[in-house]
Design an enzyme around this catalytic site. Structure first.
Site, short mmCIF file in Angstrom:
data_model
loop_
_atom_site.label_atom_id
_atom_site.label_comp_id
_atom_site.label_asym_id
_atom_site.label_seq_id
_atom_site.Cartn_x
_atom_site.Cartn_y
_atom_site.Cartn_z
N ASP A 22 -8.15 -7.54 0.30
CA ASP A 22 -7.20 -7.73 1.39
C ASP A 22 -7.91 -7.38 2.68
OD1 ASP A 22 -6.74 -4.59 1.22
OD2 ASP A 22 -5.81 -5.32 3.08
N PHE B 48 -3.21 5.50 4.07
CA PHE B 48 -4.27 5.07 4.98
C PHE B 48 -3.69 4.79 6.37
CE2 PHE B 48 -8.45 3.47 5.80
CZ PHE B 48 -8.29 2.46 6.73
N ASP C 92 0.87 -1.17 0.00
CA ASP C 92 0.00 0.00 0.00
C ASP C 92 0.90 1.22 0.00
OD1 ASP C 92 -0.76 0.63 3.47
OD2 ASP C 92 1.07 0.06 2.49
N ASP D 163 -2.96 8.28 -1.58
CA ASP D 163 -4.32 8.82 -1.68
C ASP D 163 -4.74 9.34 -0.31
OD1 ASP D 163 -4.40 6.37 -0.40
OD2 ASP D 163 -6.41 5.88 -1.12
N GLY E 236 0.79 3.71 2.06
CA GLY E 236 1.08 4.24 3.38
C GLY E 236 0.08 5.29 3.81
N GLN F 46 -11.68 7.19 -5.19
CA GLN F 46 -12.24 7.71 -3.96
C GLN F 46 -13.63 8.29 -4.26
OE1 GLN F 46 -11.25 7.19 -0.99
NE2 GLN F 46 -9.11 6.54 -1.24
C1 6JX Z 1 -3.34 -1.90 0.62
C2 6JX Z 1 -4.12 -0.84 0.49
C3 6JX Z 1 -3.69 0.37 -0.25
O1 6JX Z 1 -3.67 1.41 0.72
C4 6JX Z 1 -3.51 2.63 0.24
O2 6JX Z 1 -2.47 2.86 -0.33
N1 6JX Z 1 -4.54 3.53 0.46
C5 6JX Z 1 -5.74 3.15 0.95
N2 6JX Z 1 -5.83 2.10 1.79
C6 6JX Z 1 -7.08 1.77 2.30
C7 6JX Z 1 -7.18 0.73 3.22
C8 6JX Z 1 -8.44 0.42 3.75
N3 6JX Z 1 -8.83 -0.48 4.70
C9 6JX Z 1 -10.19 -0.30 4.84
N4 6JX Z 1 -10.97 -0.99 5.70
C10 6JX Z 1 -10.41 -1.93 6.64
N5 6JX Z 1 -10.67 0.66 4.02
C11 6JX Z 1 -9.60 1.14 3.34
C12 6JX Z 1 -9.50 2.17 2.42
C13 6JX Z 1 -8.23 2.50 1.91
C14 6JX Z 1 -8.07 3.60 0.99
O3 6JX Z 1 -9.03 4.29 0.60
N6 6JX Z 1 -6.83 3.90 0.56
#
Ligand code: 6JX
Length: 373
Positions: free
Chosen positions: A267, A97, A93, A147, A95, A190
């Site tokens: 995930d 979030f 990811d 994001d 980072g 988003q």
């Molecule tokens: C691996 C993930 C990639 O993470 C990013 O780079 N950005 C990102 N991560 C999220 C992770 C989330 N977990 C949940 N619920 C448990 N909702 C989520 C929403 C996001 C999101 O909008 N952005």
């Protein structure tokens, strides 16, 4: 090598899709569940156990790894696959979030996020460009744009501001990522629970012609139906020939309902986190092994499972381990739960391939409702 990143759509059953992503480090069968390997480990499990459950890809968290052991150090040690002994694909990811949910003293503006480490309070700046640089140092196969995800419910103006910022960051990440054959960068849609904002985000990202698309900003406190409604708005706007990844989702029921609306990748920390707390996912529903009613139950969790944790240990023993806070308890239940999720995904893939997904999903859901198991 043939196309270094190729997504093949193999079958459709309604909006559900059966596919495969082929990358240099291996093939990802979709719909796919990605075990979360936050700090270069899927907590309590060896990578051989993770692979043995049928996982094709795991997730790594940029935020955690940049703080400890450090992205440059992982690069010096040969990258994440070498470091953690996982030679198959890894998605990291960006980072963003994690920063917004874990770091302290966070500040977010046009240039990126600045924050203090939750570990030692050290100050960091994370721009879209630095996020892509870190993911490259980790040797990540699928990298995510930086994001801004807002918790729901949120005011329209707040959701719009974060969505537009995320679009500008997507473009900066696209430029920073450049052209890396064999690797991919996914954009993140988003827009909260606002159809008009979801539509704009999806269409602008689609025009960037990225290798794949995540649906972000969901599973952040909204009811399941709101999440599903946003999938029905968003998925049809995304290119059919590119993979779609719903971030942070979810329960087995969330996954069935999201596959039915066109999602290919998932995930979630649920299977491993719940396992560490004594909760077992089984074909007949959830079993809370902390509960004293299991103290004399010599049955395994699922005698028909191919996972030793589900097949070879009595509920009485698992109950004992959890109550005694023995680490073997956390390991066996995490192993059972990851195996359950991978078996759930295999069943979903088989059903889409044979055009029986709707009845399969109904059968799976009905089997959970058996209550006292
Ligand atoms: C691996 C993930 C990639 O993470 C990013 O780079 N950005 C990102 N991560 C999220 C992770 C989330 N977990 C949940 N619920 C448990 N909702 C989520 C929403 C996001 C999101 O909008 N952005």
């Amino acid at each position: 090598m043939s196309e270094p990143f190729r997504f093949q759509l193999q079958a459709k059953d309604g909006a559900a899709r059966l596919g495969a992503i082929t990358m240099p480090r291996g093939t990802i069968r979709t719909p796919a569940f990605m075990p979360v390997g936050t700090a270069a480990t899927v907590k309590t499990l060896t990578m051989d156990q993770v692979r043995g459950t049928g996982a094709d890809i795991i997730l790594g968290n940029t935020y955690h790894l940049m703080l400890r052991p450090g992205a440059e150090r992982v690069a010096r040690l040969g990258g994440l696959h070498e470091f953690a002994r996982w030679p198959h694909p890894i998605l990291t990811d960006s980072g963003g979030f994690q920063v917004m949910s874990l770091a302290t003293l966070r500040k977010l503006d046009e240039k990126g996020v600045t924050f203090r480490s939750h570990i030692d309070g050290a100050k960091y700046e994370m721009s879209p460009e630095r996020s892509i640089e870190i993911q490259g140092l980790l040797d990540s196969d699928i990298q995510m744009q930086l994001d801004e995800c807002v918790a729901l419910p949120a005011a329209y103006a707040e959701v719009e501001r974060a969505m537009e910022l995320s679009l500008r960051w997507a473009e900066r990440c696209r430029i920073a990522f450049g052209d890396q054959p064999g690797r991919a960068m996914f954009g993140i849609v988003q827009g909260g629970a606002e159809p008009a904002l979801r539509e704009r985000s999806a269409l602008v990202l689609k025009a960037m012609d990225l290798k794949g698309y995540a649906v972000g900003g969901l599973a952040v406190g909204e009811p399941q139906q709101v999440m599903l409604d946003m999938l029905e708005v968003t998925c049809p706007l995304l290119p059919a020939e590119k993979p779609r990844y719903l971030m942070g989702v979810g329960t087995p029921d969330d996954i069935l309902k999201s596959v039915a609306r066109g999602i290919d990748m998932f995930d979630c920390v649920m299977p491993t986190r719940a396992g560490r707390h004594g909760l077992a996912f089984t074909r007949r529903g959830r079993v809370n092994l902390r509960n004293a009613r299991h103290a004399d139950d010599h049955r395994p969790l699922d005698e028909e499972s191919d996972c030793p944790a589900a097949r070879d240990y009595s509920r009485a023993y698992l109950h004992h381990l959890i109550r005694a806070q023995e680490s073997l308890g956390a390991m066996l239940l995490s192993w059972n739960n990851i195996a359950y999720y991978q078996n759930l995904m295999q069943g979903i893939r088989d059903a889409i391939g044979s055009g029986t997904f709707v009845s399969h999903a109904e059968k799976i859901s009905a089997s959970w409702a058996q209550g006292d198991i």
